[in-house]
Design an enzyme around this catalytic site. Structure first.
Site, mmCIF file in Angstrom:
data_model
loop_
_atom_site.group_PDB
_atom_site.id
_atom_site.type_symbol
_atom_site.label_atom_id
_atom_site.label_comp_id
_atom_site.label_asym_id
_atom_site.label_seq_id
_atom_site.Cartn_x
_atom_site.Cartn_y
_atom_site.Cartn_z
ATOM 1 N N VAL A 1 -5.894 -37.619 -8.765
ATOM 2 C CA VAL A 1 -5.617 -37.871 -10.174
ATOM 3 C C VAL A 1 -6.360 -39.126 -10.606
ATOM 4 O O VAL A 1 -6.207 -40.190 -9.994
ATOM 5 C CB VAL A 1 -4.107 -38.045 -10.429
ATOM 6 C CG1 VAL A 1 -3.843 -38.322 -11.908
ATOM 7 C CG2 VAL A 1 -3.341 -36.820 -9.962
ATOM 8 N N LYS A 2 -7.162 -38.983 -11.659
ATOM 9 C CA LYS A 2 -7.836 -40.147 -12.230
ATOM 10 C C LYS A 2 -7.047 -40.609 -13.454
ATOM 11 O O LYS A 2 -6.752 -39.812 -14.341
ATOM 12 C CB LYS A 2 -9.269 -39.811 -12.630
ATOM 13 C CG LYS A 2 -9.989 -41.006 -13.270
ATOM 14 C CD LYS A 2 -11.274 -40.615 -13.966
ATOM 15 C CE LYS A 2 -11.886 -41.825 -14.676
ATOM 16 N NZ LYS A 2 -13.032 -41.476 -15.534
ATOM 17 N N GLN A 3 -6.754 -41.894 -13.498
ATOM 18 C CA GLN A 3 -5.963 -42.432 -14.595
ATOM 19 C C GLN A 3 -6.456 -43.828 -14.963
ATOM 20 O O GLN A 3 -6.948 -44.574 -14.112
ATOM 21 C CB GLN A 3 -4.492 -42.509 -14.200
ATOM 22 C CG GLN A 3 -3.545 -42.931 -15.303
ATOM 23 C CD GLN A 3 -3.648 -42.038 -16.525
ATOM 24 O OE1 GLN A 3 -4.373 -42.370 -17.475
ATOM 25 N NE2 GLN A 3 -2.957 -40.903 -16.503
#
Length: 350
Positions: free
Chosen positions: A236-238
């Site tokens: 997950v990129k955040q």
């Protein structure tokens, strides 16, 4: 090695000595050389997906650590080629994007269908490639903010990619369509043996209230992470959280007072720890965004983000514009500085 404390400046003691209490590190599934064996093996991911993930973890300067340093370059579509590449025109040629990722010691490179397809035969066996499936093109007028599919999963598989990536604008009017599209695409990618990476971003004008931008609130970005893990994003990129209280202050949705009183604090590592917790306590790896290029402060900001991500229990950093919108040697230096944080055993999980 990079002098991390010097680059952190006045924040060095606060960032390097902090201890998280809301979610103790013992509760997390932390990155490590055995992450695929220890964590991914519990899931329904096939041996082919596990092999693809391991290929990412084994490449570059961070190979064998369980941490990731990725170079993303899809801004030619997202922001226009001129806006993205005019500061260093060599990156109009896709081969130079892949060369930067290799010279910079990255685990992999994420880019568009056109960029990767144009040089796949030269580079697919040299560095793990991640095909970004959808984009928000900026040539429409009036401006629209919507992620549109530009590629099919099968195209990523055919050119030798180890993973596919996509963006969902959670909170936007188009989010439910995007969720359905990307959930189906991720399932197909897993069937073909590729890993999945989701840019779990927020987009809604109501998320800005009286000078506070809740697009980077820990509670809202954390929920976006949870939705990303729900549709089986492996990574997950955040964006790094900068505030909290989105549900509470905007006055919508459902949450619990403990989110603000016990599970988090105002400390940036605690805010990022909440993001990790929402990624199934680290079963889906959290990589934070390096942010846009600003000039002379880029190196320090990138190292600060890496320290917060690592100490929060995250899996690494994805940094694009800070690396490619400057001379090659400086871009490589910045990527290496980020990686040095994850290689430095004195920078521990808080």
């Amino acid at each position: 090695m990079t002098d991390i404390a010097k680059l952190l400046g006045d924040e060095a003691e606060s960032l390097l000595d902090h201890r998280c209490r809301g979610f103790p590190r013992e509760q997390l599934h932390l990155p490590g050389a055995d992450f695929v064996d220890r964590v991914v093996a519990d899931s329904d991911r096939s041996p082919a997906v596990m092999r693809s993930l391991q290929a990412l973890f084994d490449h570059g300067r961070l190979g064998g650590t369980g941490y990731l340093s990725l170079l993303p370059v899809d801004q030619g579509v997202e922001h226009s080629a001129g806006a993205s590449f005019a500061p260093n025109p060599r990156y109009f040629d896709p081969a130079n994007i892949l060369e930067l990722a290799i010279e910079g010691g990255c685990n992999g490179v994420a880019s568009t269908l056109g960029v990767l397809a144009s040089v796949a035969r030269r580079y697919a066996h040299r560095i793990p490639m991640i095909l970004k499936l959808n984009h928000n093109e900026t040539l429409s007028l009036p401006v629209q903010y919507d992620q549109t599919l530009f590629a099919e999963v099968e195209q990523a598989h055919a050119m030798g990619c180890v993973a596919v990536g996509a963006t969902i604008y959670f909170g936007s009017p188009e989010s439910r369509r995007q969720i359905m599209e990307i959930s189906e695409a991720f399932e197909r990618a897993h069937q073909l043996g590729m890993a999945t990476v989701l840019w779990a971003y927020l987009r809604n004008p109501a998320f800005k209230q009286e000078g506070t931008d809740y697009h980077v609130a820990a509670d809202l970005t954390g929920q976006a992470n949870h939705l990303a893990a729900t549709i089986k994003a492996d990574i997950v990129k955040q964006k790094l959280p900068e505030t909290n209280g989105g549900y509470r202050d905007i006055g919508f949705g459902h949450t619990h007072p403990k989110v603000y009183g016990e599970l988090t604090s105002e400390h940036p590592i605690d805010l990022a720890r909440y993001q990790v917790a929402c990624c199934y306590q680290g079963r889906a790896g959290l990589i934070n965004s390096g942010g846009g290029a600003k000039g002379h402060t880029d190196l320090g900001e990138a190292v600060r983000t890496a320290v917060i991500n690592k100490r929060a229990g995250g899996m690494g950093l994805i940094s694009g514009r800070k690396a490619f919108q400057k001379p090659v040697s400086e871009g490589v230096e910045l990527l290496h500085a980020i990686q040095d944080v994850y290689l430095d055993e004195s920078v521990s999980v808080a």
